[in-house]
Scaffold this motif. Structure first.
Motif, PDB file in Angstrom:
ATOM      1  N   PHE A 172      30.455  21.106  -8.955  1.00 52.13           N
ATOM      2  CA  PHE A 172      30.287  22.142  -9.286  1.00 52.13           C
ATOM      3  C   PHE A 172      29.774  22.527 -10.559  1.00 52.13           C
ATOM      4  O   PHE A 172      29.446  23.697 -11.124  1.00 52.13           O
ATOM      5  N   VAL A 173      29.815  21.994 -11.332  1.00 58.21           N
ATOM      6  CA  VAL A 173      29.002  21.877 -12.913  1.00 58.21           C
ATOM      7  C   VAL A 173      27.688  21.866 -12.410  1.00 58.21           C
ATOM      8  O   VAL A 173      26.660  22.736 -13.167  1.00 58.21           O
ATOM      9  N   LEU A 174      27.017  20.785 -12.087  1.00 55.86           N
ATOM     10  CA  LEU A 174      25.586  21.125 -11.462  1.00 55.86           C
ATOM     11  C   LEU A 174      25.077  22.369 -10.808  1.00 55.86           C
ATOM     12  O   LEU A 174      23.820  23.064 -10.988  1.00 55.86           O
ATOM     13  N   ALA A 175      25.573  22.787  -9.976  1.00 51.25           N
ATOM     14  CA  ALA A 175      25.269  23.460  -9.316  1.00 51.25           C
ATOM     15  C   ALA A 175      26.005  25.016  -9.981  1.00 51.25           C
ATOM     16  O   ALA A 175      24.686  26.096  -9.813  1.00 51.25           O
ATOM     17  N   PHE A 176      26.261  25.110 -11.654  1.00 52.56           N
ATOM     18  CA  PHE A 176      26.516  25.878 -11.883  1.00 52.56           C
ATOM     19  C   PHE A 176      25.933  25.969 -12.620  1.00 52.56           C
ATOM     20  O   PHE A 176      25.551  26.995 -13.209  1.00 52.56           O
ATOM     21  N   ILE A 177      24.369  25.714 -13.125  1.00 48.93           N
ATOM     22  CA  ILE A 177      23.580  25.355 -13.770  1.00 48.93           C
ATOM     23  C   ILE A 177      22.714  26.412 -13.416  1.00 48.93           C
ATOM     24  O   ILE A 177      22.474  27.458 -13.977  1.00 48.93           O
ATOM     25  N   PRO A 178      22.370  26.395 -11.463  1.00 56.27           N
ATOM     26  CA  PRO A 178      20.958  27.430 -11.959  1.00 56.27           C
ATOM     27  C   PRO A 178      21.791  29.225 -11.874  1.00 56.27           C
ATOM     28  O   PRO A 178      20.751  29.682 -11.931  1.00 56.27           O
ATOM     29  N   MET A 179      23.136  29.258 -11.628  1.00 51.07           N
ATOM     30  CA  MET A 179      23.599  29.786 -11.007  1.00 51.07           C
ATOM     31  C   MET A 179      23.580  30.581 -12.608  1.00 51.07           C
ATOM     32  O   MET A 179      23.239  32.191 -12.328  1.00 51.07           O
ATOM     33  N   LEU A 180      24.018  30.407 -13.788  1.00 52.95           N
ATOM     34  CA  LEU A 180      23.488  30.526 -15.136  1.00 52.95           C
ATOM     35  C   LEU A 180      22.352  30.693 -15.514  1.00 52.95           C
ATOM     36  O   LEU A 180      22.219  32.365 -16.130  1.00 52.95           O
TER      37      LEU A 180
ATOM     38  N   ILE B  52      26.721  40.891 -20.202  1.00 53.78           N
ATOM     39  CA  ILE B  52      27.230  40.004 -20.928  1.00 53.78           C
ATOM     40  C   ILE B  52      28.479  39.837 -19.734  1.00 53.78           C
ATOM     41  O   ILE B  52      28.750  38.704 -19.653  1.00 53.78           O
ATOM     42  N   ALA B  53      28.730  40.709 -18.632  1.00 54.01           N
ATOM     43  CA  ALA B  53      29.495  40.383 -17.778  1.00 54.01           C
ATOM     44  C   ALA B  53      28.954  39.214 -16.884  1.00 54.01           C
ATOM     45  O   ALA B  53      30.345  38.477 -16.358  1.00 54.01           O
ATOM     46  N   ALA B  54      28.583  39.190 -16.559  1.00 49.12           N
ATOM     47  CA  ALA B  54      27.480  38.364 -15.332  1.00 49.12           C
ATOM     48  C   ALA B  54      27.689  36.424 -15.931  1.00 49.12           C
ATOM     49  O   ALA B  54      27.726  36.505 -15.194  1.00 49.12           O
ATOM     50  N   VAL B  55      27.648  36.855 -17.141  1.00 45.34           N
ATOM     51  CA  VAL B  55      27.357  35.287 -17.906  1.00 45.34           C
ATOM     52  C   VAL B  55      28.470  34.898 -17.422  1.00 45.34           C
ATOM     53  O   VAL B  55      29.410  33.266 -17.357  1.00 45.34           O
ATOM     54  N   ILE B  56      29.945  35.958 -18.814  1.00 47.84           N
ATOM     55  CA  ILE B  56      30.859  35.241 -18.511  1.00 47.84           C
ATOM     56  C   ILE B  56      31.675  35.557 -16.473  1.00 47.84           C
ATOM     57  O   ILE B  56      32.958  33.752 -17.092  1.00 47.84           O
ATOM     58  N   THR B  57      31.421  35.987 -16.157  1.00 46.18           N
ATOM     59  CA  THR B  57      31.856  35.583 -14.801  1.00 46.18           C
ATOM     60  C   THR B  57      31.923  34.460 -14.272  1.00 46.18           C
ATOM     61  O   THR B  57      32.403  33.134 -14.125  1.00 46.18           O
ATOM     62  N   THR B  58      30.806  33.839 -14.712  1.00 43.01           N
ATOM     63  CA  THR B  58      29.844  32.274 -14.187  1.00 43.01           C
ATOM     64  C   THR B  58      30.633  31.594 -14.819  1.00 43.01           C
ATOM     65  O   THR B  58      30.983  30.944 -14.495  1.00 43.01           O
ATOM     66  N   LEU B  59      31.060  31.983 -16.272  1.00 46.35           N
ATOM     67  CA  LEU B  59      32.032  30.802 -16.742  1.00 46.35           C
ATOM     68  C   LEU B  59      33.432  30.520 -16.498  1.00 46.35           C
ATOM     69  O   LEU B  59      34.309  29.801 -16.139  1.00 46.35           O
ATOM     70  N   ILE B  60      33.938  31.618 -16.476  1.00 49.62           N
ATOM     71  CA  ILE B  60      35.313  31.118 -15.971  1.00 49.62           C
ATOM     72  C   ILE B  60      35.352  30.762 -14.472  1.00 49.62           C
ATOM     73  O   ILE B  60      36.312  30.258 -14.661  1.00 49.62           O
ATOM     74  N   LEU B  61      33.801  31.613 -13.554  1.00 49.42           N
ATOM     75  CA  LEU B  61      34.248  30.139 -12.055  1.00 49.42           C
ATOM     76  C   LEU B  61      34.153  28.881 -12.384  1.00 49.42           C
ATOM     77  O   LEU B  61      34.696  28.451 -12.019  1.00 49.42           O
ATOM     78  N   VAL B  62      33.335  28.568 -13.581  1.00 46.69           N
ATOM     79  CA  VAL B  62      33.084  26.963 -13.315  1.00 46.69           C
ATOM     80  C   VAL B  62      33.544  26.673 -13.898  1.00 46.69           C
ATOM     81  O   VAL B  62      35.062  25.748 -13.378  1.00 46.69           O
ATOM     82  N   CYS B  63      34.378  26.941 -14.824  1.00 44.23           N
ATOM     83  CA  CYS B  63      36.384  26.693 -15.261  1.00 44.23           C
ATOM     84  C   CYS B  63      36.945  26.276 -14.633  1.00 44.23           C
ATOM     85  O   CYS B  63      37.542  25.216 -14.460  1.00 44.23           O
ATOM     86  N   THR B  64      37.403  27.171 -13.513  1.00 42.00           N
ATOM     87  CA  THR B  64      38.316  27.609 -12.639  1.00 42.00           C
ATOM     88  C   THR B  64      38.084  26.557 -11.530  1.00 42.00           C
ATOM     89  O   THR B  64      38.918  25.694 -11.180  1.00 42.00           O
TER      90      THR B  64
END
Length: 502
Positions: free
Chosen positions: A59-67, A249-261
Motif C-alpha cells: 500500500f505504501v509502495l503503490a502510494f508513491i507513484p500515486m502521489l 491541494i485536495a488531490a494530495v490530501i486525498t491520497t495521504l488520507i487513503l494511504v494512512c487508512t
C-alpha cells in the motif's frame, strides 16, 4: 420591511456553478470516488495472497507513484483549472489526438467501474438485509444494480451541491466503520484476547524485503485499483472555491488520507486474522474475496458484521455517483472545445450541471453492465480486473503532459524541477511500467475467468475498450467541425474557459 432575494449562484466559464465546493467538499468527492471500504474488501485478500504479510508495504509502495502523479495534477490544475483534466492537459501538451484518447481512457475506466460497483452495492445491501437468496439471484442483482445507476445519474444531474451533501454522509459512514473496526481489532490483539490465530503487528510489514519482482508487480497492480478515483476532485475544480489552488491541494490530501487508512486497516486485519489456512486466516481461500466482512463478527460481534456489509454497499453506491461526476464534466470540456458534438456542451439552466453528458454517461454504464452481465457474469468480473490498464493509461498521459507542458520552466527553480519535472516523470514511468506489466500478465489465457483462444479475456476487454476509442475519435473528426483536430480550439496557449478565482 425589505426582503432580500437570495443571490443567484455564480456561473463559471462553462456554465457550471462556480464556488459551490470548499476544500473539504472537494476532498469528500475524491475519497468517495475511490470507495475505500469496497476497494479494501475486494482487494486486500488478493494482495495478501501475492505478498503475504507485506501487504502494508505494498500500500505504501503503490502510494508513491500515486502521489507523484497527484503532484502532476496539482501543477496542471493550478495552471489550467479545467474540468477536462487529462483531455485538456494532454491536448495542451501533446496535441488534439493524444488529448482526445486520454479523455477516452478516463471515460473507459468510469464505464467499467460503474457497471461493477452498482452490482456490488446491490449484493451487499441484500446481504445486509439478510436476503442472501436475492444476493445470488442474477435478476435481483441486475434490477437493483440498474436502479442504483439510474438513481445516482439523476442525483448527479441535480447539482454538485446535492451530490456533496449526500457524499458527506456516505463517506462518514465508510471511514467511521473502517477506523472503529480497525481500532477494536488492534486493541484486542494487544490485549491478548483476539484468539489463537492473531499475530502481533510488526514494523517489518512496511518494508518489501524478501519479495520477488513478480509478486511485487502483481500486488502493486492490484493497489492501483484501490487508489484509483482520487482525481475526481480535479474534475469538479471549476465548481470549487479558488479553482487554481484548492483542487490540487485536495488531490494530495486525498491520497495521504487513503494511504494512512489502508495501512491502518491492513495492520488491523493481518494482526487479528493471522495467516492461517483455516477459519478467518488470510490464507484461507474462502476469505480472499472479502476479508473485511468475514472479520466483522469475530472482531466485534454480529451487529458490527452486519454494519460492515452496509458499509461496503454504501461505499460502492457512493462511488457510483462520484464516478459519474468527473466523466460527465470531461465530456462537457471536450464538447466546449469541439472535440465532441455540441450537445454535450449544454448545461442545465437550473442545476448548472452537464445534464446531457451525465445522462449519457449513466446510460452508457448501464448498457455496458447489462450487456456483460447477460453475456457472462465472468466477463463482468474480468472487466473490473482490466481496469488497471485504463487507469495507468490516462494517469501516465497526465504525468507526462505535466513534464512536457512545463518543459521551458523546469530549470527556473528547484521547486519546478522536482514538482513539474522529476516527480511527474517518475510517476509517468511507474504508470507505463504498470500498464505494460498488466498487459503482459493479462494476455495469458489463464488470467481471469474468460479467454478468447490463446488470449485472456481480461486483456481483450481492457485493451479492446481503449482501442474502441480510435474509431470513435475518427468519427468525431469525420463528422464534427474538425476545428479541434486542426488545433484551432485548444492549444498550449489557449486561455481555457474557467470561472474566476474566489
Amino acid at each position: 420591511m425589505t426582503i432580500t432575494e437570495p443571490s443567484a449562484p455564480t456561473v463559471g466559464g462553462k456554465g457550471l456553478q462556480a464556488g459551490a465546493l470548499g476544500l473539504v467538499g472537494n476532498i469528500v468527492i475524491g475519497l468517495a470516488a475511490v470507495a475505500p471500504a469496497y476497494s479494501l474488501a475486494a482487494t486486500l485478500g488478493y494482495v495478501v495472497l501475492n505478498v503475504g504479510e507485506k501487504a502494508p508495504a505494498m500500500f505504501v509502495l503503490a502510494f508513491i507513484p500515486m502521489l507523484l502523479v497527484a503532484f502532476a495534477y496539482k501543477e496542471l490544475s493550478q495552471d489550467t483549472p479545467d474540468c477536462g483534466t487529462t483531455f485538456t492537459w494532454g491536448t495542451k501538451a501533446f496535441g488534439p489526438w493524444i488529448g482526445w484518447i486520454g479523455g477516452w481512457g478516463l471515460a473507459v475506466s468510469a464505464i467499467i467501474v460503474l457497471a461493477n460497483v452498482a452490482e456490488v452495492a446491490a449484493i451487499y445491501l441484500f446481504k445486509f438485509l439478510g436476503q442472501d437468496q436475492l444476493a445470488d439471484s442474477l435478476w435481483a442483482k441486475v434490477a437493483l444494480g440498474s436502479f442504483f445507476i439510474i438513481a445516482m445519474t439523476v442525483v448527479s444531474a441535480r447539482g454538485v451541491v446535492v451530490s456533496e451533501r449526500i457524499q458527506n454522509v456516505l463517506i462518514a459512514i465508510q471511514f467511521g466503520m473502517l477506523i472503529i473496526v480497525s481500532i477494536i481489532a488492534l486493541v484486542r490483539v494487544f490485549a491478548g484476547n483476539a484468539g489463537a490465530q492473531a499475530v502481533m503487528p510488526k514494523l517489518s510489514w512496511l518494508w518489501p524485503s524478501g519479495l520477488d519482482m513478480s509478486s511485487i508487480a502483481a500486488a502493486i497492480i492490484l493497489c492501483i485499483f484501490i487508489y484509483w478515483g482520487w482525481d475526481a476532485c480535479l474534475a469538479v475544480g471549476e465548481e470549487t472555491k479558488n479553482p487554481g489552488k484548492t483542487p490540487g491541494i485536495a488531490a494530495v490530501i486525498t491520497t495521504l488520507i487513503l494511504v494512512c487508512t489502508y495501512v491502518l486497516v491492513a495492520y488491523a486485519v493481518q494482526s487479528f486474522a493471522g495467516f492461517g489456512y483455516v477459519g478467518i486466516g488470510l490464507n484461507n481461500a474462502n476469505n480472499t474475496d472479502d476479508v473485511l466482512t468475514v472479520l466483522g463478527k469475530p472482531v466485534a460481534g454480529s451487529l458490527v458484521a452486519s454494519l460492515l456489509l452496509l458499509t461496503v454497499s454504501v461505499s460502492a453506491l457512493s462511488s457510483t455517483q462520484t464516478t459519474i461526476l468527473p466523466t460527465a464534466r470531461g465530456t462537457l470540456s471536450m464538447a466546449v472545445y469541439e472535440a465532441l458534438p455540441k450537445r454535450f456542451a449544454s448545461v442545465h439552466p437550473k442545476y448548472m450541471t452537464p445534464a446531457f453528458g451525465t445522462m449519457v454517461m449513466g446510460f452508457s454504464a448501464l448498457g455496458f453492465y447489462l450487456l456483460l452481465t447477460f453475456l457472462s457474469e465472468n466477463a463482468l468480473a474480468d472487466s473490473v480486473a482490466s481496469l488497471g490498464l485504463a487507469v495507468a493509461f490516462y494517469y501516465g498521459i497526465t504525468a507526462f503532459a505535466c513534464v512536457w507542458y512545463f518543459r521551458r520552466t523546469l530549470f527556473s527553480s528547484i521547486r519546478n524541477l522536482f514538482f513539474r519535472g522529476i516527480f511527474p516523470l517518475l510517476g509517468g514511468l511507474a504508470m507505463t511500467w504498470a500498464f505494460i506489466q498488466s498487459a503482459v500478465d493479462m494476455i495469458k489465457p489463464d488470467y481471469g475467468y474468460t479467454a478468447f483462444g490463446p488470449i485472456g479475456g481480461v486483456f481483450v476487454l481492457g485493451v479492446g475498450m481503449l482501442v474502441l476509442g480510435i474509431p470513435l475519435m475518427l468519427a468525431c473528426f469525420a463528422f464534427g467541425t474538425k476545428r479541434f483536430f486542426r488545433g484551432e480550439t485548444l492549444t498550449a496557449s489557449t486561455e481555457v474557459k474557467v470561472p474566476d478565482t474566489f
